[in-house]
Design an enzyme around this catalytic site. Structure first.
Site, PDB file in Angstrom:
ATOM      1  CG  ASP A 208      -2.280   0.692   0.883  1.00 35.07           C
ATOM      2  OD1 ASP A 208      -2.252   1.806   0.321  1.00 35.07           O
ATOM      3  OD2 ASP A 208      -3.333   0.124   1.212  1.00 35.07           O
ATOM      4  N   GLY A 234       4.399   1.483  -2.060  1.00 36.37           N
ATOM      5  CA  GLY A 234       4.542   1.910  -3.444  1.00 36.37           C
ATOM      6  C   GLY A 234       3.225   2.359  -4.023  1.00 36.37           C
ATOM      7  CG  PHE A 236      -2.492   0.184  -6.516  1.00 40.03           C
ATOM      8  CD1 PHE A 236      -2.967   1.247  -7.257  1.00 40.03           C
ATOM      9  CD2 PHE A 236      -3.192  -0.162  -5.363  1.00 40.03           C
ATOM     10  CE1 PHE A 236      -4.101   1.947  -6.887  1.00 40.03           C
ATOM     11  CE2 PHE A 236      -4.323   0.533  -4.970  1.00 40.03           C
ATOM     12  CZ  PHE A 236      -4.781   1.592  -5.739  1.00 40.03           C
ATOM     13  CG  HIS A 254     -15.463  -0.120  -4.333  1.00 41.45           C
ATOM     14  ND1 HIS A 254     -16.433  -0.110  -3.369  1.00 41.45           N
ATOM     15  CD2 HIS A 254     -14.306   0.195  -3.688  1.00 41.45           C
ATOM     16  CE1 HIS A 254     -15.901   0.199  -2.202  1.00 41.45           C
ATOM     17  NE2 HIS A 254     -14.617   0.386  -2.374  1.00 41.45           N
TER      18      HIS A 254
END
Length: 347
Positions: A208, A234, A236, A254
């Site tokens: 994360d 990091g 994503f 979502h």
């Protein structure tokens, strides 16, 4: 005085039922106030008169009584003679230490950033843009960073939801055959912690943003999982850790529209072995005329982020466009389902 026959007529009157739905915002705000005042926690040891509760909550006595009787009328509290109130099963879920507590969620729903953004739903419907950005002049995540008191309530609400959802996910799916599970966007690590506790031979990598990952380290340390779980930080959109047998994402996709969600999935696809499994844990919007909760949450994603909840067919399209085949959709006893995918063979 309204007799039983009149109540039954009102219950079958479409106009009266529509008014009840229109006024639903009143109950939301009443629950927010009761949660913010901590009313339910003051009732854990037994019933109390409303005046006693008012002193404990630093509230205006007559006004608090009016709030409590309104919530008692919808089953959250129970009113007895002498204006004494006690908890019902619903009210117990407003206490801070209840299994499945919704205290922090109720507190969050009424915070200015959330409440006022829903007041601009019309803007979102007309434009397709997130109403929060329109309301607050910055996107929702930035707004919460600028208002730490609201961010704290939001984080507490999401943590409570994550703990309940983690139990549901680990009971619905066997993670034991994965040697290493990578949790992409795993937040504070509650789901990965539950997986590792359920699978004593497994290892994990939580991935994360840096400011989130540092919190997760404490979660794993408190559970004695430091030796079996690596925390990596990091972005994503750019790259995720390799060497995983399973890549899980809970309530990540979502938050993003089709373009961004595709990029996140492609980041995973680039590093996944051909034998690895993708597990996207999300709400799956139900068929027409069903699933009011899921479709209301979908509207909330529009309000908050200009994003969306998806149907099973929409997940299949999303996975296929990102290099995955949809294997199946596994429901849990929570509102979440597990969308199972595998890397598609190279063309």
């Amino acid at each position: 005085m309204v007799d039983n026959q009149s109540r039954e007529m009102a219950a079958t009157d479409p106009s009266a039922e529509l008014v009840r739905l229109i006024n639903g915002y009143q109950i939301s705000q009443a629950l927010h106030v009761a949660a913010t005042l901590g009313v339910a926690d003051h009732l854990k040891d037994g019933s109390q008169p409303s005046d006693t509760l008012a002193r404990a909550c630093s509230a205006h006595p007559a006004s608090l009584y009016r709030l409590l009787r309104a919530l008692a009328a919808v089953g959250v509290f129970h009113e007895a003679e002498g204006r004494r109130f006690s908890l019902t099963p619903l009210g117990t879920c407003l206490t801070g230490d209840a299994l499945g507590s919704r205290l922090d969620y109720a507190r969050w729903v009424g915070t200015p950033g959330m409440w006022q953004s829903w007041g601009n739903l019309l803007h979102g419907i007309r434009t397709g843009e997130g109403a929060a950005g329109f309301t607050c002049a910055v996107e929702a995540w930035t707004y919460r960073d600028q208002h730490p008191e609201e961010r704290a309530v939001f984080d507490a609400a999401m943590t409570a939801l994550s703990r309940a959802e983690a139990r549901a996910v680990t009971e619905a799916y066997d993670f034991g055959h994965f040697g290493c599970t990578v949790d992409v966007g795993g937040g504070e690590g509650h789901l990965l912690k539950a997986i590792l506790l359920a699978c004593p031979d497994a290892r994990g990598i939580l991935f994360d943003q840096p400011q989130v990952a540092v919190t997760a380290e404490g979660v794993f340390a408190s559970a004695g999982l430091t030796q079996r779980c690596q925390v990596a930080a990091g972005n994503f959109f750019q790259a995720v850790p390799g060497a995983g047998d399973a890549y899980i994402m809970k309530a990540v996709l979502h938050d993003w529209d089709e373009g961004d969600a595709t990029e996140i999935l492609r980041s995973c696809r680039r590093v996944m072995p051909a034998t690895a499994t993708l597990l996207a844990i999300e709400r799956v919007v139900g068929p027409p005329n069903q699933d009011p909760s899921g479709k209301s949450f979908d509207l909330n994603m529009l309000v908050q982020y200009g994003a969306l909840e998806r149907t099973a067919q929409e997940f299949q399209v999303l996975l296929n466009s990102s290099g995955f085949d949809l294997v199946g959709v596994i429901p849990t006893y929570s509102p979440l389902s597990i969308i199972v995918g595998r890397p598609a063979p190279a063309a």
